[in-house]
Enzyme design. Structure first.
Site, PDB file in Angstrom:
ATOM      1  N   LYS A  52      16.055  93.781 164.237  1.00  0.00           N
ATOM      2  CA  LYS A  52      16.615  93.974 162.954  1.00  0.00           C
ATOM      3  C   LYS A  52      17.919  94.884 163.180  1.00  0.00           C
ATOM      4  CE  LYS A  52      13.552  92.458 160.434  1.00  0.00           C
ATOM      5  NZ  LYS A  52      13.824  91.110 159.892  1.00  0.00           N
TER       6      LYS A  52
ATOM      7  N   LEU B 282      -1.482  99.765 156.762  1.00  0.00           N
ATOM      8  CA  LEU B 282      -2.193 100.870 156.516  1.00  0.00           C
ATOM      9  C   LEU B 282      -2.995 100.163 154.937  1.00  0.00           C
ATOM     10  CD1 LEU B 282      -3.571 103.630 155.902  1.00  0.00           C
ATOM     11  CD2 LEU B 282      -1.589 104.633 154.927  1.00  0.00           C
TER      12      LEU B 282
ATOM     13  N   ARG C  28       5.120 108.165 154.153  1.00  0.00           N
ATOM     14  CA  ARG C  28       5.928 107.131 154.258  1.00  0.00           C
ATOM     15  C   ARG C  28       6.399 106.859 152.761  1.00  0.00           C
ATOM     16  NH1 ARG C  28       5.525 107.633 158.647  1.00  0.00           N
ATOM     17  NH2 ARG C  28       4.847 106.023 160.431  1.00  0.00           N
TER      18      ARG C  28
ATOM     19  N   GLY D 226       6.167  83.588 152.655  1.00  0.00           N
ATOM     20  CA  GLY D 226       5.561  84.685 153.074  1.00  0.00           C
ATOM     21  C   GLY D 226       5.206  85.974 152.153  1.00  0.00           C
TER      22      GLY D 226
ATOM     23  N   ASN E  55       8.206 100.853 152.884  1.00  0.00           N
ATOM     24  CA  ASN E  55       6.798 100.284 153.175  1.00  0.00           C
ATOM     25  C   ASN E  55       6.294  99.553 151.973  1.00  0.00           C
ATOM     26  OD1 ASN E  55       7.210 102.162 155.162  1.00  0.00           O
ATOM     27  ND2 ASN E  55       5.012 101.591 155.696  1.00  0.00           N
TER      28      ASN E  55
ATOM     29  N   ASN F  87       8.410  77.731 158.153  1.00  0.00           N
ATOM     30  CA  ASN F  87       7.889  76.856 159.048  1.00  0.00           C
ATOM     31  C   ASN F  87       6.248  77.058 158.813  1.00  0.00           C
ATOM     32  OD1 ASN F  87       7.455  79.290 160.227  1.00  0.00           O
ATOM     33  ND2 ASN F  87       8.563  78.699 162.131  1.00  0.00           N
TER      34      ASN F  87
ATOM     35  N   LYS G  86       7.255  89.784 162.796  1.00  0.00           N
ATOM     36  CA  LYS G  86       7.377  91.248 162.168  1.00  0.00           C
ATOM     37  C   LYS G  86       6.204  92.351 162.692  1.00  0.00           C
ATOM     38  CE  LYS G  86       4.084  90.619 158.015  1.00  0.00           C
ATOM     39  NZ  LYS G  86       3.867  90.962 156.723  1.00  0.00           N
TER      40      LYS G  86
ATOM     41  N   GLY H 122       4.318 105.269 169.237  1.00  0.00           N
ATOM     42  CA  GLY H 122       5.432 104.889 168.531  1.00  0.00           C
ATOM     43  C   GLY H 122       5.704 105.352 167.023  1.00  0.00           C
TER      44      GLY H 122
ATOM     45  N   SER I  92      15.072  96.816 157.906  1.00  0.00           N
ATOM     46  CA  SER I  92      14.000  97.727 157.743  1.00  0.00           C
ATOM     47  C   SER I  92      14.296  99.017 158.003  1.00  0.00           C
ATOM     48  CB  SER I  92      13.098  97.153 158.865  1.00  0.00           C
ATOM     49  OG  SER I  92      12.106  98.177 159.075  1.00  0.00           O
TER      50      SER I  92
ATOM     51  N   TYR J  65      10.768  94.441 168.195  1.00  0.00           N
ATOM     52  CA  TYR J  65      11.128  94.037 166.689  1.00  0.00           C
ATOM     53  C   TYR J  65      12.049  94.638 165.822  1.00  0.00           C
ATOM     54  CZ  TYR J  65      10.354  94.146 161.696  1.00  0.00           C
ATOM     55  OH  TYR J  65      10.517  94.201 160.064  1.00  0.00           O
TER      56      TYR J  65
HETATM   57  P1  NAD Z   1       5.785  87.421 156.584  1.00  0.00           P
HETATM   58  O1  NAD Z   1       5.418  87.101 157.885  1.00  0.00           O
HETATM   59  O2  NAD Z   1       4.746  87.484 155.505  1.00  0.00           O
HETATM   60  O3  NAD Z   1       6.821  86.328 155.864  1.00  0.00           O
HETATM   61  C1  NAD Z   1       7.755  85.728 156.897  1.00  0.00           C
HETATM   62  C2  NAD Z   1       7.762  84.275 156.772  1.00  0.00           C
HETATM   63  O4  NAD Z   1       8.669  83.566 157.308  1.00  0.00           O
HETATM   64  C3  NAD Z   1       6.557  83.425 156.990  1.00  0.00           C
HETATM   65  O5  NAD Z   1       6.175  82.883 155.692  1.00  0.00           O
HETATM   66  C4  NAD Z   1       6.593  82.666 158.239  1.00  0.00           C
HETATM   67  O6  NAD Z   1       5.957  81.465 158.154  1.00  0.00           O
HETATM   68  C5  NAD Z   1       8.223  82.396 158.023  1.00  0.00           C
HETATM   69  N1  NAD Z   1       8.895  82.086 159.405  1.00  0.00           N
HETATM   70  C6  NAD Z   1       9.024  83.064 160.397  1.00  0.00           C
HETATM   71  N2  NAD Z   1       9.718  82.436 161.355  1.00  0.00           N
HETATM   72  C7  NAD Z   1      10.355  81.350 160.988  1.00  0.00           C
HETATM   73  C8  NAD Z   1      11.290  80.252 161.139  1.00  0.00           C
HETATM   74  N3  NAD Z   1      11.883  80.363 162.458  1.00  0.00           N
HETATM   75  N4  NAD Z   1      11.512  79.379 160.381  1.00  0.00           N
HETATM   76  C9  NAD Z   1      10.962  79.266 159.136  1.00  0.00           C
HETATM   77  N5  NAD Z   1      10.123  80.236 158.672  1.00  0.00           N
HETATM   78  C10 NAD Z   1       9.784  81.334 159.618  1.00  0.00           C
HETATM   79  O7  NAD Z   1       6.692  88.741 156.618  1.00  0.00           O
HETATM   80  P2  NAD Z   1       6.906  89.807 155.332  1.00  0.00           P
HETATM   81  O8  NAD Z   1       6.268  90.838 155.132  1.00  0.00           O
HETATM   82  O9  NAD Z   1       7.222  88.604 154.003  1.00  0.00           O
HETATM   83  O10 NAD Z   1       8.745  89.960 155.642  1.00  0.00           O
HETATM   84  C11 NAD Z   1       9.777  89.174 155.445  1.00  0.00           C
HETATM   85  C12 NAD Z   1      11.019  90.036 156.231  1.00  0.00           C
HETATM   86  O11 NAD Z   1      11.196  91.241 156.000  1.00  0.00           O
HETATM   87  C13 NAD Z   1      10.900  89.816 157.814  1.00  0.00           C
HETATM   88  O12 NAD Z   1      12.026  89.674 158.210  1.00  0.00           O
HETATM   89  C14 NAD Z   1      10.547  91.249 158.091  1.00  0.00           C
HETATM   90  O13 NAD Z   1      11.071  91.487 159.270  1.00  0.00           O
HETATM   91  C15 NAD Z   1      11.081  92.111 157.051  1.00  0.00           C
HETATM   92  N6  NAD Z   1      10.373  93.326 156.848  1.00  0.00           N
HETATM   93  C16 NAD Z   1       9.201  93.367 156.479  1.00  0.00           C
HETATM   94  C17 NAD Z   1       8.512  94.564 155.917  1.00  0.00           C
HETATM   95  C18 NAD Z   1       7.274  94.577 155.537  1.00  0.00           C
HETATM   96  O14 NAD Z   1       6.568  95.731 155.663  1.00  0.00           O
HETATM   97  N7  NAD Z   1       6.372  93.592 155.329  1.00  0.00           N
HETATM   98  C19 NAD Z   1       9.297  95.666 156.252  1.00  0.00           C
HETATM   99  C20 NAD Z   1      10.656  95.676 156.772  1.00  0.00           C
HETATM  100  C21 NAD Z   1      11.263  94.286 156.868  1.00  0.00           C
HETATM  101  C1  UD1 Z   2       5.329  99.619 160.084  1.00  0.00           C
HETATM  102  C2  UD1 Z   2       5.888  98.885 161.353  1.00  0.00           C
HETATM  103  C3  UD1 Z   2       7.504  99.272 160.991  1.00  0.00           C
HETATM  104  C4  UD1 Z   2       7.881  98.768 159.653  1.00  0.00           C
HETATM  105  C5  UD1 Z   2       7.153  99.463 158.468  1.00  0.00           C
HETATM  106  C6  UD1 Z   2       7.523  98.836 157.153  1.00  0.00           C
HETATM  107  C7  UD1 Z   2       4.302  99.706 162.870  1.00  0.00           C
HETATM  108  C8  UD1 Z   2       4.012 100.446 164.205  1.00  0.00           C
HETATM  109  N1  UD1 Z   2       5.605  99.853 162.494  1.00  0.00           N
HETATM  110  O1  UD1 Z   2       5.574 101.131 160.077  1.00  0.00           O
HETATM  111  O2  UD1 Z   2       8.398  98.711 161.947  1.00  0.00           O
HETATM  112  O3  UD1 Z   2       9.293  98.875 159.498  1.00  0.00           O
HETATM  113  O4  UD1 Z   2       5.763  99.062 158.975  1.00  0.00           O
HETATM  114  O5  UD1 Z   2       6.741  97.825 156.860  1.00  0.00           O
HETATM  115  O6  UD1 Z   2       3.663  98.837 162.618  1.00  0.00           O
HETATM  116  N2  UD1 Z   2      -1.736 104.195 159.609  1.00  0.00           N
HETATM  117  C9  UD1 Z   2      -3.278 104.713 159.831  1.00  0.00           C
HETATM  118  N3  UD1 Z   2      -4.172 103.979 160.095  1.00  0.00           N
HETATM  119  C10 UD1 Z   2      -3.850 102.584 159.967  1.00  0.00           C
HETATM  120  C11 UD1 Z   2      -2.612 102.149 159.839  1.00  0.00           C
HETATM  121  C12 UD1 Z   2      -1.678 103.186 159.621  1.00  0.00           C
HETATM  122  O7  UD1 Z   2      -3.297 105.929 159.912  1.00  0.00           O
HETATM  123  O8  UD1 Z   2      -4.958 101.863 160.491  1.00  0.00           O
HETATM  124  C13 UD1 Z   2      -0.759 105.304 159.117  1.00  0.00           C
HETATM  125  C14 UD1 Z   2       0.487 105.374 160.226  1.00  0.00           C
HETATM  126  O9  UD1 Z   2       0.126 106.200 161.293  1.00  0.00           O
HETATM  127  C15 UD1 Z   2       1.605 105.595 159.516  1.00  0.00           C
HETATM  128  C16 UD1 Z   2       1.078 104.901 157.928  1.00  0.00           C
HETATM  129  O10 UD1 Z   2      -0.146 104.999 157.812  1.00  0.00           O
HETATM  130  O11 UD1 Z   2       1.722 107.081 159.094  1.00  0.00           O
HETATM  131  C17 UD1 Z   2       1.685 103.817 157.547  1.00  0.00           C
HETATM  132  O12 UD1 Z   2       1.669 102.848 158.595  1.00  0.00           O
HETATM  133  P1  UD1 Z   2       1.873 101.279 158.514  1.00  0.00           P
HETATM  134  O13 UD1 Z   2       1.545 100.720 157.288  1.00  0.00           O
HETATM  135  O14 UD1 Z   2       1.610 100.683 159.804  1.00  0.00           O
HETATM  136  O15 UD1 Z   2       3.652 101.336 158.471  1.00  0.00           O
HETATM  137  P2  UD1 Z   2       4.682 102.095 159.341  1.00  0.00           P
HETATM  138  O16 UD1 Z   2       4.016 102.947 160.395  1.00  0.00           O
HETATM  139  O17 UD1 Z   2       5.593 102.983 158.290  1.00  0.00           O
END
Ligand code: NAD
Ligand code: UD1
Length: 333
Positions: A152, A199, A230, A10, A178, A32, A84, A291, A124, A148
């Site tokens: 966490k 974003l 953010r 991922g 972020n 997976n 996520k 939200g 998160s 979601y």
């Molecule tokens: P992502 O979706 O790109 O990666 C997650 C990976 O996990 C994917 O490759 C998916 O195929 C795999 N996966 C999901 N369920 C599975 C399962 N049951 N068994 C095996 N593989 C599985 O997401 P990401 O952005 O890389 O995020 C990774 C982690 O970080 C997640 O737990 C997410 O909730 C957390 N997180 C992400 C962000 C963000 O902004 N991206 C922010 C805070 C927390």
């Molecule tokens: C998202 C997730 C949050 C996660 C966090 C970190 C949502 C509602 N929340 O939050 O659970 O922990 O990412 O990865 O998805 N924005 C715009 N236009 C857009 C998209 C976003 O103006 O098209 C603004 C949003 O209002 C926010 C900022 O950009 O102020 C960032 O948004 P986003 O990238 O979705 O992240 P989070 O809202 O922080």
């Protein structure tokens, strides 16, 4: 160390695999492919010049996880696997509770059974809810607005209870702010399915012409220019934060924010992206997104003082690498 990385194909997992291998660790990936694809493995092998062990398995499948733990002498686990998408989680809560909680429980059970004591968990900043910024690890958590976010909070609690029952466990909970940007090679990055919710992928797709204009969700928040603030962190900094956390892991439960400590508004991010890449991002102000909170950024004192880790890359680096990745991906019209 020999580390099992779940969700290693991922977005964040793949960048962390690069950092782990570059710092001399051995990696086994379990994924997976529910939100990734096998090509990422080829790219990881090419970036790191290695042949990474990969298991295409569901982490909620305890039989397969047990076989994996039996076959490999692991030192620790970094658990990224999970769903996520915030919006989808409100429509399909059971899908989210099932996958995110069962994957954590299954892995933790295997760790207990096979005596693997090091466990790093992807949490998160969403667990802070609408607290006052900057968010500190000692703050009481406030309710999140979606299933979601609740997965966490619950995932953290499950691991905290595990440590209470077995103090030899070494658990680190990392609360990400972020993550944006991409590996500088342009080979790895964030590739959302369909229209992006977040974003930065939206900005890059507008810049590329895949989407017409960006919708800025509200300009009446109590922030510097009314748009949401953010703490954007380069995904390679986040990846390196995992290596630092793993190398400094200790008994008990330890919680760290992974952010930069700086808040950036939506308009500031658009301007930086435009200047850095010399490209326009047409946008329109629309209603607030349900939200959303006004401001979310980290207090990073704890990880800096206890582990000595801090984010090194700038907002310009994040914009440059995100754009480089977008340009490198093929657009199917
Ligand atoms: P992502 O979706 O790109 O990666 C997650 C990976 O996990 C994917 O490759 C998916 O195929 C795999 N996966 C999901 N369920 C599975 C399962 N049951 N068994 C095996 N593989 C599985 O997401 P990401 O952005 O890389 O995020 C990774 C982690 O970080 C997640 O737990 C997410 O909730 C957390 N997180 C992400 C962000 C963000 O902004 N991206 C922010 C805070 C927390
Ligand atoms: C998202 C997730 C949050 C996660 C966090 C970190 C949502 C509602 N929340 O939050 O659970 O922990 O990412 O990865 O998805 N924005 C715009 N236009 C857009 C998209 C976003 O103006 O098209 C603004 C949003 O209002 C926010 C900022 O950009 O102020 C960032 O948004 P986003 O990238 O979705 O992240 P989070 O809202 O922080």
């Amino acid at each position: 160390m020999n580390i099992l990385v779940t969700g290693g194909l991922g977005y964040i997992g793949s960048h962390t695999v690069v950092s782990l291998i570059e710092t001399g660790h051995k990696v086994i990936i379990a994924d997976n492919l529910s939100n990734s694809n096998k090509e990422v493995l080829d790219k990881l092998n090419s970036i790191t010049n290695s042949n990474i062990l990969f298991y295409q398995i569901d982490v909620t499948d305890s039989d397969k996880i047990n076989i994996l733990f039996e076959q490999h002498k692991l030192d620790g686990v970094i658990h990224f696997a999970g769903y996520k998408a915030v919006g989808e989680s409100t429509l399909k809560p059971l899908k989210y509770y099932y996958n995110n909680l069962l994957s954590t429980i299954t892995l933790a059970k295997a760790c207990k059974k096979y005596n693997v004591k090091k466990f790093v968990f992807s949490s998160s900043a969403t667990v802070y809810g609408d607290n006052n910024v900057p968010f500190k690890e000692t703050m009481s958590l406030l309710p999140t607005t979606n299933p979601y976010g609740e997965t966490k909070v619950m995932g953290e609690r499950i691991l905290q209870d595990l440590v209470k029952s077995d103090p030899e466990f070494e658990v680190t909970l990392l609360r990400y702010f972020n993550p944006i940007g991409a590996h500088p090679s342009g080979l790895l990055g964030e590739k959302p399915n369909g229209i992006p919710n977040n974003l930065m992928p939206y900005i890059t797709q507008v810049a590329k012409g895949k989407l017409k204009e960006l919708h800025v969700f509200g300009n009446d928040y109590p922030t510097i220019d009314g748009t949401g603030v953010r703490d954007y962190i380069h995904v390679m900094d986040l990846a390196e934060g995992h290596v630092a956390a793993l190398e400094n892991i200790k008994q008990g439960v330890h919680i760290y924010n992974l952010g930069t400590g700086n808040g950036t508004s939506v308009l500031q991010l658009i301007t930086t992206f435009e200047k850095t890449n010399n490209i326009k991002v047409p946008y329109r102000i629309v209603e607030r997104r349900q939200g959303d909170i006004a401001s979310c950024y980290a207090d990073v004192t704890k990880i800096e003082t206890e582990i000595g880790w801090y984010a090194k890359r700038t907002l310009e680096d994040m914009c440059k690498d995100a754009w480089h990745f977008e340009k490198s991906t093929v657009t199917l019209v």
